[in-house]
Scaffold this motif. Structure first.
Motif, PDB file in Angstrom:
ATOM      1  N   ALA A  88       0.825  -1.209   0.000  1.00  0.00           N
ATOM      2  CA  ALA A  88       0.000   0.000   0.000  1.00  0.00           C
ATOM      3  C   ALA A  88       0.861   1.261   0.000  1.00  0.00           C
ATOM      4  N   GLN A  89       1.910   1.291   0.790  1.00  0.00           N
ATOM      5  CA  GLN A  89       2.785   2.467   0.827  1.00  0.00           C
ATOM      6  C   GLN A  89       3.495   2.684  -0.500  1.00  0.00           C
ATOM      7  N   THR A  90       3.907   1.616  -1.155  1.00  0.00           N
ATOM      8  CA  THR A  90       4.672   1.758  -2.399  1.00  0.00           C
ATOM      9  C   THR A  90       3.818   2.305  -3.528  1.00  0.00           C
ATOM     10  N   VAL A  91       2.604   1.789  -3.693  1.00  0.00           N
ATOM     11  CA  VAL A  91       1.770   2.248  -4.812  1.00  0.00           C
ATOM     12  C   VAL A  91       1.195   3.637  -4.567  1.00  0.00           C
ATOM     13  N   LEU A  92       1.154   4.075  -3.314  1.00  0.00           N
ATOM     14  CA  LEU A  92       0.643   5.414  -2.996  1.00  0.00           C
ATOM     15  C   LEU A  92       1.748   6.454  -2.834  1.00  0.00           C
ATOM     16  N   ARG A  93       2.973   6.051  -3.066  1.00  0.00           N
ATOM     17  CA  ARG A  93       4.100   6.959  -2.862  1.00  0.00           C
ATOM     18  C   ARG A  93       4.113   8.064  -3.908  1.00  0.00           C
ATOM     19  N   THR A  94       4.510   9.250  -3.489  1.00  0.00           N
ATOM     20  CA  THR A  94       4.650  10.391  -4.393  1.00  0.00           C
ATOM     21  C   THR A  94       6.050  10.980  -4.213  1.00  0.00           C
ATOM     22  N   PRO A  95       6.850  11.044  -5.293  1.00  0.00           N
ATOM     23  CA  PRO A  95       6.598  10.559  -6.648  1.00  0.00           C
ATOM     24  C   PRO A  95       6.541   9.033  -6.699  1.00  0.00           C
ATOM     25  N   PRO A  96       6.009   8.460  -7.786  1.00  0.00           N
ATOM     26  CA  PRO A  96       5.829   7.007  -7.848  1.00  0.00           C
ATOM     27  C   PRO A  96       7.142   6.263  -7.665  1.00  0.00           C
ATOM     28  N   ALA A  97       7.051   5.116  -6.983  1.00  0.00           N
ATOM     29  CA  ALA A  97       8.245   4.299  -6.773  1.00  0.00           C
ATOM     30  C   ALA A  97       8.740   3.669  -8.062  1.00  0.00           C
ATOM     31  N   MET A  98       7.839   3.381  -8.998  1.00  0.00           N
ATOM     32  CA  MET A  98       8.214   2.785 -10.277  1.00  0.00           C
ATOM     33  C   MET A  98       8.318   3.867 -11.338  1.00  0.00           C
ATOM     34  N   SER A  99       9.421   3.860 -12.073  1.00  0.00           N
ATOM     35  CA  SER A  99       9.641   4.850 -13.120  1.00  0.00           C
ATOM     36  C   SER A  99       8.744   4.573 -14.316  1.00  0.00           C
ATOM     37  N   ALA A 100       8.772   5.503 -15.258  1.00  0.00           N
ATOM     38  CA  ALA A 100       7.960   5.325 -16.465  1.00  0.00           C
ATOM     39  C   ALA A 100       8.401   4.117 -17.273  1.00  0.00           C
ATOM     40  N   SER A 101       9.665   3.722 -17.131  1.00  0.00           N
ATOM     41  CA  SER A 101      10.161   2.545 -17.842  1.00  0.00           C
ATOM     42  C   SER A 101       9.814   1.237 -17.144  1.00  0.00           C
ATOM     43  N   GLY A 102       9.138   1.309 -15.968  1.00  0.00           N
ATOM     44  CA  GLY A 102       8.766   0.111 -15.245  1.00  0.00           C
ATOM     45  C   GLY A 102       9.831  -0.408 -14.320  1.00  0.00           C
ATOM     46  N   GLN A 103      10.770   0.447 -13.922  1.00  0.00           N
ATOM     47  CA  GLN A 103      11.889   0.010 -13.098  1.00  0.00           C
ATOM     48  C   GLN A 103      11.731   0.517 -11.672  1.00  0.00           C
ATOM     49  N   LEU A 104      11.983  -0.374 -10.706  1.00  0.00           N
ATOM     50  CA  LEU A 104      12.003  -0.028  -9.296  1.00  0.00           C
ATOM     51  C   LEU A 104      13.432   0.123  -8.827  1.00  0.00           C
ATOM     52  N   SER A 105      13.624   0.883  -7.784  1.00  0.00           N
ATOM     53  CA  SER A 105      14.955   1.012  -7.213  1.00  0.00           C
ATOM     54  C   SER A 105      15.387  -0.319  -6.607  1.00  0.00           C
ATOM     55  N   ARG A 106      16.696  -0.514  -6.505  1.00  0.00           N
ATOM     56  CA  ARG A 106      17.190  -1.769  -5.955  1.00  0.00           C
ATOM     57  C   ARG A 106      16.743  -1.958  -4.511  1.00  0.00           C
ATOM     58  N   ALA A 107      16.683  -0.873  -3.734  1.00  0.00           N
ATOM     59  CA  ALA A 107      16.238  -0.982  -2.341  1.00  0.00           C
ATOM     60  C   ALA A 107      14.785  -1.442  -2.266  1.00  0.00           C
ATOM     61  N   THR A 108      13.924  -0.905  -3.130  1.00  0.00           N
ATOM     62  CA  THR A 108      12.518  -1.313  -3.131  1.00  0.00           C
ATOM     63  C   THR A 108      12.368  -2.767  -3.546  1.00  0.00           C
ATOM     64  N   GLU A 109      13.127  -3.195  -4.548  1.00  0.00           N
ATOM     65  CA  GLU A 109      13.041  -4.588  -4.989  1.00  0.00           C
ATOM     66  C   GLU A 109      13.492  -5.547  -3.895  1.00  0.00           C
ATOM     67  N   ARG A 110      14.556  -5.180  -3.168  1.00  0.00           N
ATOM     68  CA  ARG A 110      15.040  -6.047  -2.101  1.00  0.00           C
ATOM     69  C   ARG A 110      14.048  -6.094  -0.938  1.00  0.00           C
ATOM     70  N   GLN A 111      13.440  -4.960  -0.612  1.00  0.00           N
ATOM     71  CA  GLN A 111      12.433  -4.950   0.446  1.00  0.00           C
ATOM     72  C   GLN A 111      11.250  -5.848   0.093  1.00  0.00           C
ATOM     73  N   LEU A 112      10.798  -5.769  -1.147  1.00  0.00           N
ATOM     74  CA  LEU A 112       9.689  -6.612  -1.581  1.00  0.00           C
ATOM     75  C   LEU A 112      10.051  -8.086  -1.473  1.00  0.00           C
ATOM     76  N   LEU A 113      11.260  -8.441  -1.846  1.00  0.00           N
ATOM     77  CA  LEU A 113      11.702  -9.835  -1.763  1.00  0.00           C
ATOM     78  C   LEU A 113      11.757 -10.310  -0.312  1.00  0.00           C
ATOM     79  N   ILE A 114      12.261  -9.467   0.588  1.00  0.00           N
ATOM     80  CA  ILE A 114      12.355  -9.845   2.005  1.00  0.00           C
ATOM     81  C   ILE A 114      10.971 -10.022   2.606  1.00  0.00           C
ATOM     82  N   TYR A 115      10.068  -9.073   2.343  1.00  0.00           N
ATOM     83  CA  TYR A 115       8.713  -9.176   2.894  1.00  0.00           C
ATOM     84  C   TYR A 115       7.976 -10.393   2.342  1.00  0.00           C
ATOM     85  N   LEU A 116       8.220 -10.716   1.083  1.00  0.00           N
ATOM     86  CA  LEU A 116       7.579 -11.894   0.498  1.00  0.00           C
ATOM     87  C   LEU A 116       8.084 -13.179   1.155  1.00  0.00           C
ATOM     88  N   ARG A 117       9.379 -13.234   1.421  1.00  0.00           N
ATOM     89  CA  ARG A 117       9.923 -14.422   2.076  1.00  0.00           C
ATOM     90  C   ARG A 117       9.392 -14.560   3.499  1.00  0.00           C
TER      91      ARG A 117
END
Length: 421
Positions: free
Chosen positions: A343-372
């Motif tokens: 919820a925090q990621t999709v509501l973030r301003t500016p958007p966490a995902m760039s126009a090219s569809g890329q997330l920052s490495r920190a965001t990707e790692r956080q998502l992986l940790i929370y999923l595990r």
């Protein structure tokens, strides 16, 4: 020499000139890569600002260019407009060596093996408990059996894909260019993620009605209604998981390239689906907390009431509430961090995902940790039932070994109803 030969020779000279070390240096290049302006071998080989880059060769400093003309990094246009690949592929900055360090096939295989063995053991114990249980207890055990069965199937389906990817390290773009496997895994992740939360809320509702209103449902139909509740939960979770293939939201390949999940993008469909998933899961946990709190308070009031010396709750009621509280705590600890992060990621301003569809490495790692962390819910659920059984609770709390003839809530409430008469 004809005019066509002169034009062809001039084109070759223009292609090779930017890669020479300095003006007038006519040494033969040692590598074919030296002829490609996109791959200068050292800073001295980079073309000067006045030189013109041949058409069709990207600028090494431009966005979306990896420096390798054979394997360019995907850009915004490539993710959104490439018709040869499905919509699940996003730009990722990860090498094969990094994938091998992050995604260990032995860890994934051991994790799945422990989870499958735990759920099989719980199913075996549940089969024996349901055979000799009373009708209200059978209803609860039926819901619990549906929960354990869901966890087992979730580990089996998603584990086969993840372990295979970690062991083989196949290229997802080659194996699944149309994103059908990715969509299937995304549906499975949403389905097997929501089902435990929804079943936990259904179990809390069943115990709440059984404790506070024991005459509100027919006892003979409880097991059948419990199976109908499990089927309804499965249908609701599956309907939600099928929304992205139907047009609301998207499933995309996630870091480090071994699993698919909902897209944390800024598009309205991605935001709506992510919030729907997070809110539904969060509301299920909140409902379980409220109903379980009311049920526990009711049991405590009966246990410590004026007639507590003669009328105590049966061991089965205490056992079911202990198991239900354990399941609620496990679900809250495992799933709430991921739901809040989505919820925090999709509501973030500016958007966490760039126009090219890329997330920052920190965001990707956080998502992986929370999923595990969330995946541990499928392993801990069966152990909650195994460890919080009546025999184990009696060893921890000998006072629970009350005589089998002690009365339950049903007789007490019946006496309260007949008292005015």
């Amino acid at each position: 020499m004809s005019q066509e030969d002169c034009e062809f020779k001039a084109g070759l000279d223009n292609l090779a000139r930017p890669c020479l070390r300095r003006a007038g240096d006519l040494k033969e290049p040692k590598h074919l890569a030296d002829l490609l302006p996109g791959r200068p071998r050292d800073p001295a080989q980079q073309p000067s600002p006045g030189q013109v880059r041949p058409p069709g060769v990207p600028d090494p400093g431009a966005a979306g260019w990896s420096g390798d003309p054979l394997f360019p990094r995907p850009s915004s246009a490539m993710w959104l407009n490439n018709t040869s690949l499905g919509p699940c592929f996003r730009p990722t900055n990860i090498t094969l060596e990094e994938r091998r360090l992050i995604a260990s096939p032995w860890f994934a295989a051991s994790f799945c093996a422990v989870g499958l063995a735990s759920n099989l053991l719980a199913l075996r114990v549940l089969a024996g408990a349901r055979a000799g249980g009373s009708s209200p207890r059978s209803s609860f055990l039926t819901l619990l059996c549906g929960l354990v069965l869901t966890d087992f199937l979730g580990l089996l389906v998603t584990g086969l894909i993840v372990v295979s990817q970690h062991a083989i390290l196949f290229d997802w773009r080659t194996v699944d260019p149309l994103c059908r496997l990715c969509d299937f895994m995304g549906v499975a992740m949403v389905f097997f993620g929501l089902c435990p939360l929804l079943l936990g809320a259904a179990m809390a509702s069943e115990r709440h009605l059984g404790i506070t209103r024991p005459f509100s449902r027919p006892a003979a139909a409880s097991p059948r209604r419990a199976w109908a509740t499990v089927a309804l939960v499965w249908a609701a979770a599956l309907a939600l998981g099928l929304l992205p293939p139907l047009g609301l939201g998207r499933y995309s390949l996630q870091y480090p390239g071994s699993w698919c999940f909902l897209t944390l993008g800024a598009r309205p469909g991605d935001v709506a689906f992510a919030l729907l998933f997070a809110l539904l899961g969060g509301l299920s946990v909140a409902l379980s907390f409220v109903l379980n709190t009311v049920s526990v308070l009711t049991l405590c009031r009966v246990y410590h009431g004026r007639q507590a010396a003669r009328q105590r709750p049966r061991d089965g009621e205490v056992e079911m509430m202990a198991q239900l509280l354990g399941i609620m705590v496990v679900a809250s600890v495992c799933w709430m961090p991921l739901l809040v992060f989505i919820a925090q990621t999709v509501l973030r301003t500016p958007p966490a995902m760039s126009a090219s569809g890329q997330l920052s490495r920190a965001t990707e790692r956080q998502l992986l940790i929370y999923l595990r962390v969330a995946t541990w819910n499928q392993i801990l659920d069966p152990w909650v039932y195994i460890l919080f059984r009546r025999s184990v609770l009696r060893r921890l709390h000998p006072r629970l070994s009350s005589p089998s003839g002690s009365l339950s809530l049903r007789p007490q409430l019946a006496q309260g109803a007949r008292a005015p008469l």
